[in-house]
Each structure stands twice: as C-alpha cells, then as structure tokens.
Design an enzyme around this catalytic site. Structure first.
Site, PDB file in Angstrom:
ATOM      1  N   HIS A 145       0.836  -1.208   0.000  1.00 31.55           N
ATOM      2  CA  HIS A 145       0.000   0.000   0.000  1.00 31.55           C
ATOM      3  C   HIS A 145       0.868   1.254   0.000  1.00 31.55           C
ATOM      4  O   HIS A 145       0.637   2.181  -0.791  1.00 31.55           O
ATOM      5  CB  HIS A 145      -0.912  -0.036   1.236  1.00 31.55           C
ATOM      6  CG  HIS A 145      -1.778   1.165   1.398  1.00 31.55           C
ATOM      7  ND1 HIS A 145      -3.107   1.205   1.021  1.00 31.55           N
ATOM      8  CD2 HIS A 145      -1.510   2.395   1.920  1.00 31.55           C
ATOM      9  CE1 HIS A 145      -3.614   2.383   1.299  1.00 31.55           C
ATOM     10  NE2 HIS A 145      -2.670   3.131   1.849  1.00 31.55           N
ATOM     11  N   GLU A 146       1.877   1.289   0.864  1.00 26.03           N
ATOM     12  CA  GLU A 146       2.738   2.473   0.960  1.00 26.03           C
ATOM     13  C   GLU A 146       3.624   2.623  -0.278  1.00 26.03           C
ATOM     14  O   GLU A 146       3.874   3.740  -0.738  1.00 26.03           O
ATOM     15  CB  GLU A 146       3.581   2.408   2.225  1.00 26.03           C
ATOM     16  CG  GLU A 146       2.781   2.383   3.514  1.00 26.03           C
ATOM     17  CD  GLU A 146       1.813   3.542   3.637  1.00 26.03           C
ATOM     18  OE1 GLU A 146       2.086   4.629   3.071  1.00 26.03           O
ATOM     19  OE2 GLU A 146       0.761   3.372   4.284  1.00 26.03           O
ATOM     20  N   GLU A 162      -6.580   6.365  -1.668  1.00 23.23           N
ATOM     21  CA  GLU A 162      -6.507   5.215  -0.778  1.00 23.23           C
ATOM     22  C   GLU A 162      -7.050   3.955  -1.457  1.00 23.23           C
ATOM     23  O   GLU A 162      -6.498   2.866  -1.284  1.00 23.23           O
ATOM     24  CB  GLU A 162      -7.276   5.502   0.516  1.00 23.23           C
ATOM     25  CG  GLU A 162      -6.683   6.620   1.359  1.00 23.23           C
ATOM     26  CD  GLU A 162      -5.230   6.357   1.751  1.00 23.23           C
ATOM     27  OE1 GLU A 162      -4.875   5.183   1.984  1.00 23.23           O
ATOM     28  OE2 GLU A 162      -4.451   7.325   1.797  1.00 23.23           O
ATOM     29  N   HIS A 186       1.599   4.291  -2.901  1.00 27.88           N
ATOM     30  CA  HIS A 186       1.521   5.742  -2.685  1.00 27.88           C
ATOM     31  C   HIS A 186       2.751   6.431  -3.270  1.00 27.88           C
ATOM     32  O   HIS A 186       2.636   7.510  -3.871  1.00 27.88           O
ATOM     33  CB  HIS A 186       1.436   6.046  -1.188  1.00 27.88           C
ATOM     34  CG  HIS A 186       0.037   6.042  -0.648  1.00 27.88           C
ATOM     35  ND1 HIS A 186      -1.026   6.619  -1.292  1.00 27.88           N
ATOM     36  CD2 HIS A 186      -0.469   5.525   0.512  1.00 27.88           C
ATOM     37  CE1 HIS A 186      -2.117   6.470  -0.575  1.00 27.88           C
ATOM     38  NE2 HIS A 186      -1.818   5.804   0.523  1.00 27.88           N
TER      39      HIS A 186
END
Length: 393
Positions: A164-165, A256, A168
């Site tokens: 997830h990071e 997100e 980003h």
C-alpha cells in the site's frame, strides 16, 4: 479503464502539487496584508478605513520580496528537512536489515519483484497500529511502521501494508501529502504569530490619535473605521487558516482505494489487505501526531464534521471495494482489544492481537457449513476453500 484511471490520477497529482505550491504564496500574502492592516491601525488609529486599506496594500508591495523569500525559504527547509520534522513528531528512527530482518526482507522482496527502488525503512516505537510513507524524491522516500503493527500483523498482512505504501510512492501521492503538510505548517505558524502580535498590541493599548506616535486623543469619528479594519484583518487570518485546512480536500480519497488496489497488484493477496485493514481499524491514533501527519498514514481514525473533512474512506468502504473488485473475502470488524489498555498499576501496555479473542470472528455469514463459528479457522475462506491462512491467488 483501470490503467487510464491510474495514470490520470498520477498526472492530476502533479498538477495539484504545482497549484498547492502556488496557493502557499497566495495565503502568505493574505496573512501579510492582514498583519499590515493591524500595524497601520496601531500606528495611525482614527484614520478612515480607506486609508488603512491603501496603506496596507502599499506595505504588502514593499514587503513582497521578503514575504516571497520567507515562503520560498520554508519550502527549501521543508524539502530537505521534512523527514526530520516528521520523525521528531512521531519518533521514527532508521532501521537496518540486521535490526529488523523480517520487515526489511518483506519490503525488499516487494521492491525487487516490481523493480521498485528500495525506500528507507523506519520504525516508531509505539503500541498503535499504523504506517505511512514520506519523501519528495527518489533519494528521500521512506516507509515508516509502528512496532505495534509488527507485533499484531502476520507476514501477509505486513506485506499488504508495505505494498500500500509503495503504491503511494509510485502514484505520486506522497509528494502531494507532504506538500499539504508544508502548506498547513507555514500558514498555521504565520497565523499564530499574527494573532500573538494582535493580542500583544491590544495589551499595549490602542491609541486613537490620528498620526504616527500621536499622544493626543482625536475625536472618535475615525475609530469606527479602525475597528472594522481590525475585524477585517482577523477575518483574513482566519480565512487563510481555514483555506490551508481545505488543502486536505484536494487530497482525493480515491488515492486510498488506488493504493489498496496497488497493494493487491503487488502481493496478489486481496485478503491480506482486508485483514490488515480490519486489524488496524480504530487502532492507528499516533500520540502527539498532528492532523497533517495522520493524513499520511494507512488509516486515519480522525474524522471531521459529518465526515466532510475525512481524508480517508472508511475501512468498511475499502473492504467492500476489495471484495467487489479485487476478489477478496468479506471480514467484518474484528473484536480485537484496543492497542493500549490501562491496568490497575496505571502503566499502559499492549494487549496482543496475535491471540484470537473468544467468540466468533467476523460476521455470522462467515460460519462454516456445519454452523460452527469461523473462529475455529479465523482466516479461512468462507466459500469452502481449504482452511488455513489466506494463500496467494
């Protein structure tokens, strides 16, 4: 369509970043103008309102090089030192493979599998469950996780959070979020200084003599204009601060959803992302962190009025999206204890999430065909696949 959405999201982030940087200078000029109004009222109390407006505008023009330089200097400082500032707030520290082999290897494997440059790795010694990414360029990117997250999540779940990071970073969300932190910081700091100036001047005393340094009191025909100008200055400061907070609304909550999808793309494990979100849900409040820092995290439990200012979709909405579009399996809110409990001796301690609590996990729909609760195989597939941890698809 998915690729189109992703690339337009990345392009939009670059455009928003430039617009936000431009808005920083505009907000600084608004605050400078408000400060000039207050100073002119103090020096020439009793003058007509039109005089203050023109005089303050002249002051802003004369101070333009200095205010522009100050805003630019803040951007430079933030560019080079934003990570140190965030680490000072959250307590993040660099770690090596030797210190955190499990975490380091999971992150390195994800980066190697997709040809992504390895970001720096940081740890926060905290019992809460959260993680975030920071950085403005390739050399600055870093991923920070809490020790509570490492203790509560298994390898598949940690891998999902790291994915997830990393998404980003790849999507350009990190630059946008850091720039928003920079803007909120400089405007908030300037507004606070101006309010201090205002109240200090008020305590010193407002003279009503018309003319700089006048010791006499004039008739008060112009005092009404001075009061209106002071009110206008306060409104401008408040407006600048409110607009700096509205920068959060420029951070589309779709980022997100895209980061969750990017994690699934990296790990091929939608259920790992779902179970990670459910464990983190409501347990990610970093003590002492500002709202701007919380907006960087994988989950931000802070919500604004009627959810209007929430920077993250709810965990429930994210889980439903992963179930609908990524092939994940629904897991309801987990009956896990909050990370920090208060025992009788008054010392806060972490209640481990590694041991499942008594009672069923998830919703009654997750029970097996024989009616037994899914807690007997908490991470099993309710559709009838073999029990045990969620495997890769």
């Amino acid at each position: 369509m998915a690729a189109y959405g992703l690339y337009t999201h990345i392009a939009a982030n670059k455009t928003r970043s430039m617009l936000l940087l431009a808005s920083l200078f505009v907000l600084v000029y608004v605050i400078v103008y408000a400060g000039a109004l207050i100073i002119e009222v103090f020096n020439y109390a009793g003058a007509p309102a039109e005089y203050y407006l023109r005089a303050a505008l002249r002051d802003v023009i004369r101070s333009l090089p200095y205010s522009t330089g100050a805003a630019a200097l803040w951007i430079v400082i933030a560019y080079f030192f934003h990570q140190s500032i965030i680490d000072a707030v959250t307590g993040g520290t660099d770690v090596t493979r030797k210190e955190q082999p499990r975490l380091y290897n999971l992150l390195e494997n994800l980066c190697i599998s997709r040809g992504i440059a390895m970001p720096k790795l940081k740890i926060i010694d905290s019992e809460v469950l959260n993680a975030y990414a920071t950085g403005l360029n390739q050399r600055q990117y870093s991923v920070t996780v809490t020790t509570g997250l490492l203790n509560a999540l298994n390898d598949d779940e940690i891998e999902a959070v790291l994915g997830h990071e990393l998404t980003h970073i790849r999507n350009g969300d990190v630059q946008m979020m850091v720039i928003a932190v920079i803007i909120a910081g400089v405007v908030g700091f300037s507004a606070e200084l101006l309010f201090r100036l205002f109240f200090n001047v008020g305590n010193y005393g407002w003279g009503w003599g018309y003319g700089r340094g006048s010791g006499r009191r004039s008739d008060r025909r112009g005092s009404g204009g001075a009061i209106l100008i002071v009110i206008l200055a306060v409104v401008l400061v408040v407006l600048a601060w409110v607009l700096s907070q509205f920068v959060r609304l420029a951070l589309s909550r779709s980022r997100e959803y895209l980061a969750d999808a990017g994690s699934v793309e990296l790990t091929k494990n939608p259920d790992g992302m779902i179970s990670a979100l459910r464990k983190i849900e409501g347990r990610g409040e970093l003590p002492g962190a500002t709202s701007a820092v919380m907006e960087l995290c994988v989950d931000n439990p802070r919500e604004g009025f009627a959810d209007l200012f929430a920077t993250h979709p709810s965990v429930e909405a994210r889980v439903q999206t992963l179930v609908r579009y990524a092939g994940g399996h629904y897991v309801g809110p987990l009956a896990l204890p909050l990370p920090v409990s208060e025992p009788h001796d008054g010392e806060p301690q972490l209640e481990s999430d590694n041991q499942p609590p008594s009672g069923p996990w998830g919703s009654p729909a997750d029970a097996g065909e024989d009616g037994s609760a899914s807690s007997h195989r908490p991470w099993g597939n309710p559709t009838g696949d073999p029990p045990g941890p969620w495997g890769r698809r």
